[in-house]
Structure formats: structure tokens, C-alpha cells
Scaffold this motif. Structure first.
Motif, PDB file in Angstrom:
ATOM      1  N   GLY A   1       0.805  -1.211   0.000  1.00 47.98           N
ATOM      2  CA  GLY A   1       0.000   0.000   0.000  1.00 47.98           C
ATOM      3  C   GLY A   1       0.841   1.265   0.000  1.00 47.98           C
ATOM      4  O   GLY A   1       1.988   1.278   0.466  1.00 47.98           O
ATOM      5  N   LEU A   2       0.269   2.322  -0.539  1.00 47.76           N
ATOM      6  CA  LEU A   2       0.884   3.650  -0.505  1.00 47.76           C
ATOM      7  C   LEU A   2       0.197   4.494   0.564  1.00 47.76           C
ATOM      8  O   LEU A   2      -1.018   4.371   0.749  1.00 47.76           O
ATOM      9  CB  LEU A   2       0.761   4.330  -1.874  1.00 47.76           C
ATOM     10  N   PRO A   3       0.928   5.358   1.275  1.00 47.19           N
ATOM     11  CA  PRO A   3       2.372   5.606   1.155  1.00 47.19           C
ATOM     12  C   PRO A   3       3.209   4.433   1.644  1.00 47.19           C
ATOM     13  O   PRO A   3       2.781   3.654   2.480  1.00 47.19           O
ATOM     14  CB  PRO A   3       2.586   6.849   2.027  1.00 47.19           C
ATOM     15  N   LEU A   4       4.414   4.324   1.086  1.00 51.03           N
ATOM     16  CA  LEU A   4       5.283   3.203   1.400  1.00 51.03           C
ATOM     17  C   LEU A   4       5.772   3.238   2.839  1.00 51.03           C
ATOM     18  O   LEU A   4       6.038   4.319   3.385  1.00 51.03           O
ATOM     19  CB  LEU A   4       6.502   3.222   0.469  1.00 51.03           C
ATOM     20  N   THR A   5       5.883   2.065   3.435  1.00 50.99           N
ATOM     21  CA  THR A   5       6.519   1.928   4.749  1.00 50.99           C
ATOM     22  C   THR A   5       7.606   0.878   4.646  1.00 50.99           C
ATOM     23  O   THR A   5       7.479  -0.099   3.892  1.00 50.99           O
ATOM     24  CB  THR A   5       5.503   1.504   5.822  1.00 50.99           C
ATOM     25  N   TYR A   6       8.655   1.072   5.418  1.00 49.04           N
ATOM     26  CA  TYR A   6       9.803   0.165   5.352  1.00 49.04           C
ATOM     27  C   TYR A   6       9.399  -1.257   5.708  1.00 49.04           C
ATOM     28  O   TYR A   6       9.778  -2.210   5.021  1.00 49.04           O
ATOM     29  CB  TYR A   6      10.893   0.669   6.308  1.00 49.04           C
ATOM     30  N   GLU A   7       8.625  -1.424   6.768  1.00 45.89           N
ATOM     31  CA  GLU A   7       8.279  -2.759   7.256  1.00 45.89           C
ATOM     32  C   GLU A   7       7.477  -3.540   6.215  1.00 45.89           C
ATOM     33  O   GLU A   7       7.753  -4.716   5.931  1.00 45.89           O
ATOM     34  CB  GLU A   7       7.484  -2.664   8.560  1.00 45.89           C
ATOM     35  N   GLU A   8       6.465  -2.897   5.635  1.00 42.99           N
ATOM     36  CA  GLU A   8       5.630  -3.598   4.660  1.00 42.99           C
ATOM     37  C   GLU A   8       6.423  -3.927   3.403  1.00 42.99           C
ATOM     38  O   GLU A   8       6.317  -5.029   2.846  1.00 42.99           O
ATOM     39  CB  GLU A   8       4.405  -2.757   4.313  1.00 42.99           C
TER      40      GLU A   8
END
Length: 419
Positions: free
Chosen positions: A111-118
Motif C-alpha cells: 500500500g501507498l504511502p510506502l513503509t519500510y516494514e511492509e
């Protein structure tokens, strides 16, 4: 293990954000992002031609990629390069899109916005899946990039009357005679003549598949006519106005379904550029453009090639030029046509000998063309040059290099010298 990641994003800002975050992942090796679907398929095709081991483990497809829609692009990558894990990057992470992405062959959704963990979790999962598939395939992985089923060959005409349909039909007949399971699709949607050339009348057509979301083998079989020549025919609609029902999305679905069932799919694209046949040319393993050695036809061929490039359908150097009705006395020779259009002319031109064809064309029985016909001999030899014939024990002919979408270094050097 180093995870090779190829991002595909049409938006430069989105591409930069992806690369920035990917570079922070441990043991990751992000490649330079590709800006569109055509470049992505070309890049993967070139890498797969070298070795299956050269393919990236993970491909990230941004939702705003173009010109092909993201889900259709994922379906194409999953079909042609099944050992690559594809992940969709989207602002809509709802269950409906998630289900559609999985149906298309994606291995995950970010999903956006991007997250490091995902991002880390999805990339790691897709990479592990990719490594497992390649380990399972073992030596057979070298052929895995072709996907289940076979290759797609499109035949387009520079202008009307250059012999497009006759060429497509002879390619299909030659492949079927060599033992390959072959389908011939008439995608000249308003003026298709494949049925007339083979003396076939059938109530079903490609338009009957246009509104179907999931083309099962049974649904496909109902629309296909199994001709006694051994070629399976998917005809154009008898009523030309129904051709408008076959849009780009429908064409991609039909071609994908045919790939899974036949070793070779030959598509007659006619001489007009529509959304449907543009999608066919874009996804084809071999795109043939037929012209005749006269000024008007060569200008039309150059116009067609330039249009494909502007629409990001296909590059000129990835297009194979077939010169029909050639003679050694013709002022315009294949080498000159190759130089003018920047395409790759085949080694085998097709001679001008219409008298050999007139009887079978008028009777609508081109499958009965005599084996001694110089035109038939040239076209069947040309099918072999393009790698369309089944020859399991024979080495690949020198001309088979034409089947690779991306030109090799020798071809590029030659192009540079001629330019």
C-alpha cells in the motif's frame, strides 16, 4: 542471499521513492527503474534470453505504470516469466484489488504511502517464492520464461494489399505441419479474411470472448474452430461493427488464454492500428511487418513503425520486416527497406509470383497451394527462419535471432554504422 529487484514506475517521483526505500533493505540490489510496460517486458525478455538466472527475483509494478494497465502487465509478466515474483504497489489496498492482483499472478500487494516494514516483508516473501520456484524447476528453468504454452507472433501490413493475411495463414499452416499446436487469430476486426482464405464459416468469433472476465479452456474452445489443416481458428466477427467490442483489455485476456493452450499463436493484425491489435503487437514475441518493394508501401511501413514507437507499442529494431513480391530486378531491395525503416529485414524475401496463387485464392483454399509454389516455399522457409517450426533435434537456425525482442550488440553496432 542478494535479492535483485526491478521497479517499474511511470511517475519519476514514485520511482525515486521506491529506489530510496529499496536501497535501505538488507541484502537487496535494486535496479534502475523502468518507466513503462514495454520497457519492462523488453528488459525481462533480454535477461531471460541470456539466462534464467539473470532475471530479478522481484519486480515491483506501480499502479500508474503505462501504457498497459498494471493488472494486465502483472498477468503478462507472470505468464511469460513465471519464476519472477511480482508485487503491486498501489494506493488502494482493499480486498477487491487484492483479489484481482492475486488472480493476475501477483505475489503480494504494497500500500501507498510506502513503509519500510511492509516493503521489506513483501519483497522478502516474493523473493523466497521466486528462489523456491527456480530451485524446483532446476535445469528446466531455462525454458520457464516462455510461460505455459507458447509464443505469440503478430503479422501486420504496412498498407492494404501487401499480403498480410496470406502470410499469417501460411505461417500457421507451416507451424501446424511441423507438428506444433497452432492457433491463428484474425484480429483484423472489421475486415478479417482468414475464414475466406481457408473456406471456413463459423458462427463464433473473437467478439464473443470480449465481455468475458475469465476465459476458461471450455469457453475458449467454444469460440475456436478446429480446422482440418490442424490449425485452430479464432475468426474476426462477420459483422464488422462488432469489432469495437474487442478492446485492449479483451485482446490481452484472449491472447493470455491462447498462450496457455497452444504452442504457437499467429495473429493477423491487418493494416489498421487499434487498441486490440496494438496490445497484441506489444506483447508478441515476434512482430512481423509485411511490405512490398515499392515507394508507397515502404513509406507506409515507415509510418507504421514510427506510430508504434510513439505509442510505445514496439521499437523499430524489435520489428521484423518481410518483403513480399520481391524480384532481383526491383529497384527497392530489402537492405534499403531495412535502412529506411530501421527494422530488421529477414534473409528470405517472398518472390513476386501471383499466378501461382490466383487459383487457390479465388477458390478460398490457400491450404491447397502446391508445394512446388515458390511463394509457399519462401513463406515456409521464412517461418523456419523466424523459429516458428518444430525442430526438436535440429539446432536453432541462424535467423532465429530475429525472434528475440531486444537486438544484440552486433545488430546495434550495425544499426549505428548504417545511421
Amino acid at each position: 542471499m542478494t535479492i535483485r529487484i526491478l521497479p517499474a514506475a511511470g511517475d519519476p517521483d514514485a520511482a525515486r521513492a521506491l529506489v530510496t526505500l529499496l536501497s535501505q533493505l538488507p541484502d537487496s540490489e535494486p535496479a534502475v527503474p523502468v518507466p513503462d510496460s514495454t520497457t519492462l517486458l523488453d528488459t525481462l525478455g533480454r535477461l531471460a534470453a541470456e539466462s534464467i538466472g539473470e532475471l530479478p527475483e522481484v519486480v515491483l509494478v506501480h499502479e500508474r505504470i503505462g501504457p498497459a494497465p498494471a493488472l494486465e502487465l502483472i498477468r503478462e509478466v507472470a505468464l511469460r516469466f513465471p519464476a519472477v515474483g511480482v508485487v503491486l504497489v498501489t494506493s488502494d489496498a482493499g480486498p477487491a484489488l487484492f483479489s484481482a492482483a492475486m488472480d493476475s499472478g501477483a505475489r503480494g500487494l504494497i500500500g501507498l504511502p510506502l513503509t519500510y516494514e511492509e516493503l521489506a516483508a513483501r519483497v522478502q516473501a516474493a523473493a523466497q517464492w521466486s528462489v523456491g520456484v527456480r530451485r524446483h524447476l532446476g535445469r528446466g528453468a531455462a525454458e520457464a520464461f516462455s510461460g505455459p504454452g507458447g509464443r505469440v507472433v503478430t503479422v501486420s501490413g504496412a498498407k492494404g494489399g501487401v499480403g498480410t493475411t496470406f502470410t499469417a495463414v501460411q505461417f500457421a499452416l507451416a507451424a501446424a505441419a511441423s507438428g506444433r499446436r497452432t492457433a491463428l487469430v484474425d484480429m483484423d476486426l472489421q475486415a478479417g479474411d482468414v475464414g475466406s482464405y481457408l473456406d471456413v464459416q463459423f458462427r463464433r468469433s473473437i467478439a464473443d470472448l470480449a465481455g468475458i472476465q475469465d476465459i476458461s479452456p471450455r469457453v475458449l474452445q467454444d469460440a475456436v474452430y478446429d480446422d482440418r489443416t490442424g490449425v485452430a481458428l479464432l475468426l474476426a466477427p462477420a459483422d464488422g461493427e462488432r469489432g469495437e467490442e474487442v478492446d485492449e483489455r479483451a485482446a490481452r485476456l484472449v491472447i493470455g488464454a491462447l498462450r496457455t493452450r497452444y504452442e504457437l499463436v499467429v495473429i493477423d493484425c491487418g493494416t489498421q492500428v487499434t487498441g486490440a491489435n496494438a496490445a497484441a503487437v506489444e506483447t508478441a514475441d515476434v512482430a512481423v511487418l509485411v511490405t512490398t518493394p515499392d515507394v508507397v508501401a515502404v513509406r507506409a511501413a515507415k509510418r507504421m513503425v514510427r506510430m508504434w514507437e510513439r505509442l510505445q507499442v514496439r521499437k523499430a529494431e524489435d520489428t521484423v520486416m518481410v518483403v513480399n513480391r520481391w524480384s532481383k530486378h526491383t529497384e527497392i531491395q530489402p537492405a534499403l527497406i531495412e535502412k529506411i525503416t530501421k527494422t530488421r529485414a529477414t534473409r528470405t524475401p517472398v518472390p513476386a509470383a501471383f499466378k501461382e496463387l490466383q487459383a487457390v485464392v479465388d477458390a478460398g483454399r490457400v491450404q491447397d497451394l502446391d508445394n512446388r509454389s515458390t511463394v509457399k516455399q519462401a513463406l515456409w522457409a521464412l517461418a523456419g527462419e523466424l523459429g516458428l517450426l518444430s525442430a526438436p533435434e535440429a539446432p536453432a537456425p541462424a535467423g532465429a535471432a530475429l525472434a528475440v525482442r531486444a537486438p544484440g550488440p552486433v545488430a546495434r553496432l550495425r544499426r549505428g554504422r548504417e545511421g
